[in-house]
Design a protein around this motif. Structure first.
Motif, PDB file in Angstrom:
ATOM      1  N   LEU A   1      -6.711   9.719   9.689  1.00 13.45           N
ATOM      2  CA  LEU A   1      -6.748   9.482  11.133  1.00 13.45           C
ATOM      3  C   LEU A   1      -7.792   8.431  11.505  1.00 13.45           C
ATOM      4  O   LEU A   1      -7.635   7.699  12.481  1.00 13.45           O
ATOM      5  CB  LEU A   1      -7.044  10.791  11.864  1.00 13.45           C
ATOM      6  N   ALA A   2      -8.845   8.333  10.708  1.00 15.91           N
ATOM      7  CA  ALA A   2      -9.939   7.402  11.008  1.00 15.91           C
ATOM      8  C   ALA A   2      -9.693   5.988  10.508  1.00 15.91           C
ATOM      9  O   ALA A   2     -10.379   5.050  10.929  1.00 15.91           O
ATOM     10  CB  ALA A   2     -11.245   7.938  10.408  1.00 15.91           C
ATOM     11  N   ASP A   3      -8.707   5.823   9.621  1.00 18.88           N
ATOM     12  CA  ASP A   3      -8.567   4.522   8.937  1.00 18.88           C
ATOM     13  C   ASP A   3      -7.095   4.122   8.820  1.00 18.88           C
ATOM     14  O   ASP A   3      -6.413   4.486   7.865  1.00 18.88           O
ATOM     15  CB  ASP A   3      -9.210   4.616   7.549  1.00 18.88           C
ATOM     16  N   LYS A   4      -6.618   3.346   9.783  1.00 18.71           N
ATOM     17  CA  LYS A   4      -5.209   2.936   9.741  1.00 18.71           C
ATOM     18  C   LYS A   4      -4.931   1.955   8.611  1.00 18.71           C
ATOM     19  O   LYS A   4      -3.794   1.857   8.133  1.00 18.71           O
ATOM     20  CB  LYS A   4      -4.778   2.356  11.080  1.00 18.71           C
ATOM     21  N   HIS A   5      -5.944   1.236   8.156  1.00 24.13           N
ATOM     22  CA  HIS A   5      -5.752   0.306   7.038  1.00 24.13           C
ATOM     23  C   HIS A   5      -5.525   1.078   5.736  1.00 24.13           C
ATOM     24  O   HIS A   5      -4.719   0.669   4.896  1.00 24.13           O
ATOM     25  CB  HIS A   5      -6.958  -0.619   6.919  1.00 24.13           C
ATOM     26  N   LEU A   6      -6.231   2.193   5.572  1.00 23.02           N
ATOM     27  CA  LEU A   6      -5.989   3.068   4.419  1.00 23.02           C
ATOM     28  C   LEU A   6      -4.584   3.639   4.481  1.00 23.02           C
ATOM     29  O   LEU A   6      -3.876   3.694   3.469  1.00 23.02           O
ATOM     30  CB  LEU A   6      -7.022   4.201   4.391  1.00 23.02           C
ATOM     31  N   CYS A   7      -4.165   4.035   5.678  1.00 20.46           N
ATOM     32  CA  CYS A   7      -2.803   4.564   5.854  1.00 20.46           C
ATOM     33  C   CYS A   7      -1.759   3.533   5.427  1.00 20.46           C
ATOM     34  O   CYS A   7      -0.789   3.862   4.736  1.00 20.46           O
ATOM     35  CB  CYS A   7      -2.574   4.952   7.315  1.00 20.46           C
ATOM     36  N   LYS A   8      -1.969   2.293   5.849  1.00 16.43           N
ATOM     37  CA  LYS A   8      -1.013   1.235   5.505  1.00 16.43           C
ATOM     38  C   LYS A   8      -0.966   1.000   4.001  1.00 16.43           C
ATOM     39  O   LYS A   8       0.116   0.869   3.419  1.00 16.43           O
ATOM     40  CB  LYS A   8      -1.385  -0.053   6.226  1.00 16.43           C
ATOM     41  N   LYS A   9      -2.125   0.956   3.362  1.00 16.58           N
ATOM     42  CA  LYS A   9      -2.187   0.748   1.914  1.00 16.58           C
ATOM     43  C   LYS A   9      -1.457   1.863   1.173  1.00 16.58           C
ATOM     44  O   LYS A   9      -0.622   1.607   0.297  1.00 16.58           O
ATOM     45  CB  LYS A   9      -3.648   0.685   1.477  1.00 16.58           C
ATOM     46  N   LEU A  10      -1.759   3.115   1.528  1.00 19.09           N
ATOM     47  CA  LEU A  10      -1.137   4.257   0.857  1.00 19.09           C
ATOM     48  C   LEU A  10       0.361   4.324   1.157  1.00 19.09           C
ATOM     49  O   LEU A  10       1.175   4.619   0.270  1.00 19.09           O
ATOM     50  CB  LEU A  10      -1.808   5.559   1.296  1.00 19.09           C
ATOM     51  N   GLY A  11       0.741   4.047   2.411  1.00 17.83           N
ATOM     52  CA  GLY A  11       2.149   4.114   2.797  1.00 17.83           C
ATOM     53  C   GLY A  11       3.004   3.087   2.084  1.00 17.83           C
ATOM     54  O   GLY A  11       4.112   3.393   1.613  1.00 17.83           O
ATOM     55  N   ASN A  12       2.524   1.861   1.968  1.00 18.22           N
ATOM     56  CA  ASN A  12       3.281   0.817   1.270  1.00 18.22           C
ATOM     57  C   ASN A  12       3.390   1.118  -0.225  1.00 18.22           C
ATOM     58  O   ASN A  12       4.443   0.888  -0.841  1.00 18.22           O
ATOM     59  CB  ASN A  12       2.619  -0.548   1.489  1.00 18.22           C
ATOM     60  N   SER A  13       2.317   1.634  -0.817  1.00 18.44           N
ATOM     61  CA  SER A  13       2.355   1.977  -2.243  1.00 18.44           C
ATOM     62  C   SER A  13       3.298   3.146  -2.502  1.00 18.44           C
ATOM     63  O   SER A  13       3.986   3.182  -3.518  1.00 18.44           O
ATOM     64  CB  SER A  13       0.944   2.337  -2.731  1.00 18.44           C
ATOM     65  N   ALA A  14       3.334   4.099  -1.559  1.00 18.26           N
ATOM     66  CA  ALA A  14       4.239   5.243  -1.699  1.00 18.26           C
ATOM     67  C   ALA A  14       5.696   4.788  -1.655  1.00 18.26           C
ATOM     68  O   ALA A  14       6.520   5.255  -2.447  1.00 18.26           O
ATOM     69  CB  ALA A  14       3.961   6.257  -0.586  1.00 18.26           C
ATOM     70  N   ARG A  15       6.010   3.882  -0.745  1.00 15.59           N
ATOM     71  CA  ARG A  15       7.378   3.364  -0.650  1.00 15.59           C
ATOM     72  C   ARG A  15       7.769   2.652  -1.949  1.00 15.59           C
ATOM     73  O   ARG A  15       8.881   2.845  -2.475  1.00 15.59           O
ATOM     74  CB  ARG A  15       7.469   2.387   0.531  1.00 15.59           C
ATOM     75  N   GLU A  16       6.858   1.854  -2.488  1.00 18.64           N
ATOM     76  CA  GLU A  16       7.126   1.126  -3.726  1.00 18.64           C
ATOM     77  C   GLU A  16       7.401   2.083  -4.888  1.00 18.64           C
ATOM     78  O   GLU A  16       8.334   1.873  -5.670  1.00 18.64           O
ATOM     79  CB  GLU A  16       5.924   0.237  -4.048  1.00 18.64           C
ATOM     80  N   LYS A  17       6.622   3.146  -4.974  1.00 17.72           N
ATOM     81  CA  LYS A  17       6.809   4.119  -6.050  1.00 17.72           C
ATOM     82  C   LYS A  17       8.132   4.869  -5.886  1.00 17.72           C
ATOM     83  O   LYS A  17       8.854   5.121  -6.857  1.00 17.72           O
ATOM     84  CB  LYS A  17       5.651   5.123  -6.065  1.00 17.72           C
ATOM     85  N   ALA A  18       8.467   5.213  -4.635  1.00 22.36           N
ATOM     86  CA  ALA A  18       9.728   5.914  -4.372  1.00 22.36           C
ATOM     87  C   ALA A  18      10.925   5.064  -4.791  1.00 22.36           C
ATOM     88  O   ALA A  18      11.881   5.568  -5.395  1.00 22.36           O
ATOM     89  CB  ALA A  18       9.824   6.281  -2.885  1.00 22.36           C
ATOM     90  N   GLU A  19      10.884   3.779  -4.471  1.00 22.92           N
ATOM     91  CA  GLU A  19      11.981   2.879  -4.843  1.00 22.92           C
ATOM     92  C   GLU A  19      12.120   2.790  -6.364  1.00 22.92           C
ATOM     93  O   GLU A  19      13.231   2.765  -6.900  1.00 22.92           O
ATOM     94  CB  GLU A  19      11.736   1.487  -4.268  1.00 22.92           C
ATOM     95  N   LYS A  20      10.992   2.736  -7.035  1.00 20.44           N
ATOM     96  CA  LYS A  20      10.978   2.521  -8.478  1.00 20.44           C
ATOM     97  C   LYS A  20      11.377   3.760  -9.264  1.00 20.44           C
ATOM     98  O   LYS A  20      12.092   3.668 -10.267  1.00 20.44           O
ATOM     99  CB  LYS A  20       9.579   2.064  -8.906  1.00 20.44           C
ATOM    100  N   GLU A  21      10.949   4.942  -8.818  1.00 17.96           N
ATOM    101  CA  GLU A  21      11.074   6.140  -9.638  1.00 17.96           C
ATOM    102  C   GLU A  21      11.999   7.220  -9.089  1.00 17.96           C
ATOM    103  O   GLU A  21      12.467   8.062  -9.853  1.00 17.96           O
ATOM    104  CB  GLU A  21       9.687   6.758  -9.871  1.00 17.96           C
ATOM    105  N   PHE A  22      12.263   7.233  -7.772  1.00 19.84           N
ATOM    106  CA  PHE A  22      12.947   8.383  -7.203  1.00 19.84           C
ATOM    107  C   PHE A  22      14.199   8.027  -6.413  1.00 19.84           C
ATOM    108  O   PHE A  22      14.620   8.782  -5.539  1.00 19.84           O
ATOM    109  CB  PHE A  22      11.975   9.161  -6.301  1.00 19.84           C
ATOM    110  N   SER A  23      14.822   6.895  -6.710  1.00 24.34           N
ATOM    111  CA  SER A  23      16.051   6.533  -6.001  1.00 24.34           C
ATOM    112  C   SER A  23      17.229   7.338  -6.528  1.00 24.34           C
ATOM    113  O   SER A  23      17.283   7.694  -7.708  1.00 24.34           O
ATOM    114  CB  SER A  23      16.335   5.033  -6.154  1.00 24.34           C
TER     115      SER A  23
END
Length: 346
Positions: free
Chosen positions: A309-331
């Motif tokens: 909640l305190a760091d939207k830049h951390l949220c963006k970093k984690l969110g983009n990395s999560a999407r990348e991992k989902a595409e690669k491993e869990f499609s």
């Protein structure tokens, strides 16, 4: 050689839960076009009498259909789910069919631990009847490898269909929970942490999507309706709407096989805070694709959500990395390719 003929059993596709979600994903992705697939729902929601009647009806249907199929794919969890499916596994074994046991539950170890020695022996016998056992995470391969031949066990993560690429808006302070609303999902700790967080972040909103299994929790949520919104069970476009609009996803489960809800949150660029249990660490790497905290630990949960909640830049970093991992491993496409190879191997 023609299409594989697969008779699959599991909870009815209308049931609110992870297994039916996986099965519905398979149908949406066209698995029934790649193989000759017959699905029999063995459980429906409702009274005990209604559930018993469906189980009996499903078993009779299964016996009638069995001779026309080569592979039996059994989707199960623990407790009553395992007991029901044991009858289907034994019938398939008697008919000399190839059997794939697909274990989805997150608390089979706890269920097994409370059985008598005779009950534990029976579990080992039933599970050993399978030609292949699919588990969701390495931790479950390690456990089930103490019960049956480890060479039969394959780590086979769940999967989802990827939504289109889009730009997530971070810093909105919209938190989303999807799942059964009960003690075992960590909802008590979540509500306590949310109440404190709301004092620090007055504009924050917590959305809860799921079915109540504890009326006391319902009362507590209603008391805090100014910052907690109960959505009911959501699916389809409505669920996708909240996944897109929420910048943070939280799942504080005490135990978990592998969460379809977390996979959906990853695919939707959410910054994820989840408990370090079961198959979750296979999806969420600490500080890379999300934040992990100890289950049953309100302070640890609060700290993780406070950081996001305190760091939207951390949220963006984690969110983009999560999407990348989902595409690669869990499609769903990758998962189906692997499943067809498994069918071919037996």
């Amino acid at each position: 050689m023609g299409k594989y003929k697969v008779l699959m059993v599991g909870p009815d596709r209308s049931v609110h839960g992870g297994i039916s979600g996986v099965v519905n994903n398979y149908y949406a992705a066209g698995l029934d076009q790649k193989i000759e697939l017959k699905y029999i729902g063995t459980m429906i929601e409702g009274s005990k009498v209604r559930k018993l009647w469906r189980a009996m009806k499903a078993y009779m249907q299964f016996l009638v259909q069995l001779s026309g199929y080569d592979i039996v794919h059994v989707n199960m969890a623990s407790d009553a789910s395992y007991v029901r499916k044991s009858f289907f596994i034994k019938a398939a074994k008697r008919a000399r069919k190839k059997i794939v046991i697909h274990q989805h539950g997150g608390d089979f170890e706890g269920y097994y631990g409370q059985l008598s020695q005779k009950g534990k022996k029976r579990v080992k016998e039933i599970l050993s009847m399978g030609d292949i056992m699919l588990v969701l995470a390495p931790a479950w391969k390690k456990f089930f490898g103490t019960l049956i031949d480890e060479n039969k066990i394959i780590v086979f993560p769940d999967c989802i269909e990827m939504p289109p690429v889009y730009q997530k808006q971070y810093g909105q302070h919209k938190l989303l929970f999807l799942g059964r609303i009960c003690k075992e999902k960590g909802v008590l700790e979540l509500l306590a942490a949310a109440e404190k967080l709301q004092q620090k972040y007055p504009g924050a909103k917590l959305y809860l999507g799921g079915i109540f299994e504890d009326e006391k929790l319902k009362e507590q949520i209603e008391k805090n309706s100014d910052f907690i919104k109960y959505l009911g069970w959501i699916s389809g476009k409505e669920k996708q709407k909240y996944l897109q609009e929420s910048d943070i996803f939280v799942l504080p489960s005490y135990f978990e096989g592998q969460s379809i809800a977390i996979l959906e949150a990853m695919a939707n660029y959410c910054a994820i805070a989840a408990s370090d249990t079961g198959g979750i660490p296979q999806m969420i790497q600490q500080e890379e694709t999300g934040l992990l905290f100890e289950p049953r630990d309100e302070k640890s949960l609060y700290a993780a959500l406070d950081r996001l909640l305190a760091d939207k830049h951390l949220c963006k970093k984690l969110g983009n990395s999560a999407r990348e991992k989902a595409e690669k491993e869990f499609s769903i496409e990758k998962n189906m390719e692997e499943l067809l190879k498994i069918y071919g191997s037996i």
